[in-house]
Design a protein around this motif. Structure first.
Motif: not given
Length: 775
Positions: A115-120, A143-161
Motif C-alpha cells: 500500500p501507498i497513499s495516493s497523496r504521497q 483515466a483508469i488509475l490505481i489509487n491505494s486509498d480507494e481500493i475497497p478493504l474489509a469493513g471499509g477500512r483504510h490500508f493503514n488499519e
C-alpha cells in the motif's frame, strides 16, 4: 517466428538518421545515439499515433526513464506551428500529421506500490496525475488509475488499519488466519484481487491498450512483471524480486521499504491484449545490453518477460547504441561497416578468447579464420594475436607508470564515485610527494541519506550534549565563528577512533560535524536553541514518509553528512579538508526530474575551481550516452562547458583528462587506453575506507541491483571480472611471473580513458547537441 517490421513514417526517419541497416531480431528495434534522443523518438512516435487515434487508450511509464519523452512531447506540441517545431516535424515525418489533441485519450496506469497513499509525491498515482493527466492535458474522467486509498478493504477500512506495518502477507491467500487481524487481512486481500480483476476488465472493455510505452528492468521486467511471470498474466497484486526492489529503493526511501512493499501491476497479457497495439520498450546504456540481447533474440520465454512483445505486429524496442551493443545485428554492423580499426581487432580477438574459452597464446590461425569477426581482420596472420597482446600490455604499462609533479583534480558526480572508480590509481599518485591532489564532488548527494540515518545520528548527538561530551559548544565564540573552525580535527578524531576500533568515539566525531552543520544552516546562537533545533528536526523527519522530498535545509544537512564522509576517505591518505571541494551544483534538487545544467549556476563553480587549482590532470566519470544516473551526464555537460571555457583562457596543450567509469557504466578493454593493476591490498583499502567512512551507505539502503550490499563490493567484483578478461588473453602466468611486483600482485584491473581536451570535448559535444532544445 520473426514478425516482418512494419515501421511507421516517424520510425523510418529515425532509422535513416541512425543509418541502421539490420533488423533480424524477433522483435523489431531502432537505435539512437543517446538517452535524450531516446525521448525524442518516443515522443515523435507517440504524437504520430495520437494524431491517428485521438480517442485511443494509452499507458505510459513512471520514474526517471520517461524524462525526455515527457519533455520532448510537450516541447513539440508547444512549438508545433513555429519554425523550430516545423523543422522537427519535417525531419521526423510528422509534417503530414494534424496537431494531436490529447484531451480525449484514455490513460491506463501501469503499476503502483501497495500500500501507498495516493497523496504521497513518490506514488505513481501522484506521478501520473502530475506529468500525464495535468502535464499532457488529459481528461481525468477518462483515466483508469490505481489509487491505494480507494481500493475497497474489509469493513471499509483504510490500508493503514488493515496493514499497520504496510506489509501484506500473500500466504493468507492459501492458509488459515492465525488471529482476528489476519482474518481482516485475508478478506482484504481477496477484495484487492477482485478489484484487480475489475481493473483488467475496464481496460479490456476499452479494447485494450492501444499505445504502451515502458522501460525494462535489470532482470528484464516490464511494468512489474518480473522474471518468471506468465505470458498470459493479468492485473494483480504481487511480490517483486530483489533487482526490482533495488531499482524501486530510490522511489520509496530505501531497500528496507521497497523490500517490504507489494505492487499492483498490469500483466503481460494486459499489454498485448489488443493485437493492433503499439508497444514500445525503451532502454539506454550498456548496463542493459545483456538483458536486451536476451529479450530480443530469445523466443517467447517467461524468463525474459519483454519477449511477450513478440506477439504484437507493432511491438518495438527503442534503444541507445550502448543498450544494443551486444545484439548480433550490432556486432555484424560494427565489424562490417566503415574502416577497420585497431579497436575492432582487439575486440574481435578478445571476444574469440571468451567464446572458445582459450588463452590468447593458444589461439591458432585456424581459429581466427573460422570466426566470422576475426576472419575480417586485415592482414590476418599468426602474429595477429601477439600484436593484440602487445597492445594490451602497453596499456597496462601505462597504468603502472608513476606520475610526478602533477596537480590532479579528481571529480565525481556523487560522493563515493571517485573512490569506487579509481581509488587504487589515486593511492599511487598520493604516494608521490611532488604531486598535489584535490578532490571535488559536484553535487550535494543528499538523496542517498535516509531519514532513519539522520534521526539516529541526531538522537545520539542529543545524548552526547546531555552528557557534556561535545565540549566545543561551551566556547564563547562557538556559535559565532568557532563552529567553522577546526573541521580537520573532526576528521582526525574520527579516523583515530577507526584505528582504535572505538565505535562510540568514532560516532562522536560524526556528531561533532552534525552540530557544526546545524549551527551553520539554522543560524543557531546558543545551546538551548541547538537542542530545540535538533528536536524540531527529529519531529519533521519522523513525520515524513519514506522517500518524501525534504525541506531544503534538511537536504543541506544530509549533503553535509556526505561531504564529511568524503573528507574522511581522502584523509586516510593525508589529504586536508581544504583540498576537498564541495560544489553543490544547483541543478541537483531531489526532484524526480532535475533541471538541465545552467551555464552560470552550474558551470561557473567548476570553472572557478579549475582556475583556482590549475590542474594538469582532471579525472571525471565518462558517460557519453547519458544513460547512467541523470546526475552523471548532467555533471559531464557542466564540466565539459567549464573545460571548454578554461581552454579559451589557458594554454591546455599538455592538459590531460582521465575518464573513468564505476558501478553504473563500465569500459570494455578495447575502449580504454590505460589499464591499472589492483592488488588485494588496494581492494582492502577501498572496502575498509568505504565501510568506515561512508556511514550513511554501509547498510546499502540504495543498493545496486547486482548485489544486495555495499557498492564497494560491486566495485571489487567489477575489478576482478576485468582482470579475468585480460587474463584470458595474456594468460595467468603473465601476471604471477611478471618482473613487476605491482603486476604480480594484481587480482583486479581498472580501465580508464586518457584524453586530451579536444578528444574529451568531442565525447561531450554529441550529447550536448541532443538536449539543445532544453538548455
Amino acid at each position: 517466428m520473426s514478425i516482418q517490421p512494419n515501421f511507421s513514417q516517424t520510425e523510418l526517419a529515425f532509422i535513416k538518421e541512425s543509418n541502421q541497416k539490420e533488423n533480424n531480431t524477433l522483435t523489431p528495434y531502432i537505435t539512437v545515439d543517446n538517452f535524450p534522443k531516446l525521448g525524442l523518438i518516443t515522443a515523435c512516435r507517440f504524437l504520430e499515433w495520437v494524431s491517428c487515434n485521438p480517442d485511443g487508450v494509452i499507458s505510459l511509464p513512471t520514474g526517471k526513464t520517461p524524462e525526455y519523452f515527457i519533455k520532448w512531447t510537450k516541447y513539440i506540441l508547444e512549438n508545433w506551428d513555429n519554425q523550430r517545431g516545423k523543422e522537427i516535424r519535417k525531419k521526423y515525418n510528422l509534417d503530414k500529421c494534424d496537431k494531436p489533441n490529447l484531451r480525449n485519450l484514455t490513460f491506463v496506469q501501469i503499476d503502483e506500490f501497495f500500500p501507498i497513499s495516493s497523496r504521497q509525491a513518490n506514488s505513481f498515482f501522484h506521478y501520473v496525475n502530475k506529468f500525464y493527466i495535468e502535464g499532457f492535458g488529459l481528461n481525468p474522467e477518462n483515466a483508469i488509475l490505481i489509487n491505494s486509498d480507494e481500493i475497497p478493504l474489509a469493513g471499509g477500512r483504510h490500508f493503514n488499519e488493515v496493514f499497520p506495518k504496510l506489509h501484506v502477507d500473500l500466504t493468507l491467500r492459501f492458509r488459515e488466519p492465525n488471529d482476528d487481524l489476519e482474518k481482516i487481512q485475508q478478506e482484504s486481500i481477496y477484495l484487492i484481487d477482485k478489484w484487480c480483476g475489475e481493473y483488467e476488465d475496464s481496460i479490456r472493455a476499452k479494447g485494450g491498450i492501444g499505445f504502451f510505452l515502458g522501460g525494462i528492468g535489470p532482470d528484464g521486467h516490464i511494468a512489474f512483471n518480473t522474471r518468471g511471470t506468465h505470458m498470459y498474466s493479468a492485473t494483480r497484486l504481487t511480490e517483486t524480486n530483489f533487482e526490482t526492489q533495488a531499482v524501486a529503493a530510490g522511489d520509496l526511501g530505501g531497500i528496507e521499504v521497497s523490500s517490504n512493499r507489494l505492487v499492483i501491476t498490469i500483466g503481460l497479457e494486459s499489454i498485448t491484449y489488443n493485437p493492433d497495439a503499439v508497444a514500445i520498450i525503451i532502454a539506454a546504456g550498456e548496463a542493459k545490453a545483456q538483458i536486451i540481447k536476451d529479450s530480443l533474440e530469445s523466443p517467447l520465454n517467461n524468463i525474459y518477460p519483454a519477449t511477450s512483445i513478440q506477439k504484437l505486429k507493432n511491438g518495438r524496442f527503442y534503444l541507445t547504441k550502448g543498450a544494443a551493443i551486444k545484439l548480433t545485428d550490432s556486432l555484424d554492423s560494427y565489424y562490417s561497416e566503415g574502416e577497420w580499426t585497431w579497436e575492432k581487432t582487439e575486440r574481435a580477438v578478445m571476444s574469440l578468447c571468451k567464446k572458445l574459452k582459450k588463452y590468447g597464446d593458444r589461439l591458432k590461425l585456424e581459429d581466427l579464420k573460422k570466426d566470422k569477426y576475426t576472419a575480417m581482420i586485415p592482414d590476418l596472420s599468426e602474429n595477429t594475436v601477439e600484436k593484440v597482446m602487445e597492445s594490451i600490455i602497453a596499456k597496462m604499462k601505462k597504468g603502472t607508470e608513476r606520475q610526478s609533479n602533477e596537480v590532479i583534480l579528481h571529480t565525481g558526480p556523487h560522493h563515493d564515485d571517485i573512490s569506487l572508480g579509481i581509488l587504487p590509481q589515486i593511492t599511487t599518485q598520493l604516494q608521490e610527494n611532488s604531486n598535489e591532489a584535490h578532490f571535488s564532488v559536484l553535487t550535494s548527494g543528499f538523496t542517498a541519506v535516509t531519514n532513519t540515518f539522520i534521526i539516529d545520528t541526531l538522537l545520539h548527538t542529543k545524548k552526547l550534549l546531555d552528557n557534556n561530551e561535545i565540549q566545543m559548544v561551551k566556547y564563547d565564540d562557538f556559535f559565532e565563528v568557532g563552529y567553522k573552525l577546526k573541521t580537520d580535527k573532526d576528521v582526525y578524531h574520527f579516523l583515530t577512533n577507526v584505528a582504535s576500533e572505538n565505535h562510540n568515539q568514532r560516532l562522536r566525531g560524526l556528531c561533532h560535524r552534525i552540530v557544526r552543520a546545524i549551527v551553520g544552516i539554522y543560524e543557531v546562537k546558543n545551546q538551548q536553541s541547538l537542542r530545540e533545533t535538533i528536536n524540531d528536526l527529529i519531529s519533521i523527519l519522523r513525520n515524513s514518509y519514506d522517500g518524501e522530498k525534504n525541506p531544503s535545509k534538511i537536504q543541506k544537512l544530509k549533503g553535509m553528512v556526505r561531504e564529511f564522509e568524503e573528507e574522511l576517505v581522502w584523509a586516510h591518505f593525508g589529504v586536508q579538508v581544504k583540498n576537498v571541494h564541495h560544489l553543490r551544483l544547483g541543478f541537483y534538487t531531489g526532484d524526480i526530474f532535475t533541471e538541465q545544467p545552467d551555464k552560470k549556476r552550474d558551470v561557473e563553480p567548476i570553472l572557478e575551481l579549475l582556475r583556482k587549482v590549475k590542474p594538469t590532470i582532471l579525472s571525471l566519470t565518462l558517460d557519453p550516452e547519458g544513460s547512467g544516473p541523470d546526475t552523471h551526464y548532467k555533471v559531464l555537460q557542466a564540466t565539459a562547458e567549464a573545460v571548454r571555457q578554461w581552454n579559451e583562457e589557458e594554454n591546455l596543450e599538455n592538459f590531460r583528462i582521465v575518464g573513468y567509469r564505476n558501478v553504473w557504466f563500465k569500459f570494455e578493454p578495447f575502449e580504454a587506453n590505460v589499464i591499472i593493476p589492483v592488488s588485494l591490498g588496494d581492494m582492502s583499502v577501498m572496502e575498509d575506507s568505504f565501510a568506515n567512512c561512508y556511514l550513511s551507505q554501509v547498510n546499502a539502503s540504495f543498493p545496486s541491483y547486482a548485489h544486495n550490499g555495499k557498492f564497494s563490493t560491486v566495485a571489487k567484483r567489477i575489478w576482478v571480472d576485468q582482470l579475468q578478461d585480460i587474463q584470458l588473453l595474456l594468460g595467468k602466468n603473465y601476471f604471477y611471473l611478471h618482473e613487476s611486483a605491482k603486476v604480480r600482485a594484481s587480482h583486479g584491473l581498472i580501465y580508464t580513458k586518457d584524453m586530451n581536451v579536444e578528444e574529451f570535448l568531442t565525447h561531450a559535444r554529441e550529447l550536448e547537441k541532443s538536449i539543445e532544445g532544453f538548455i
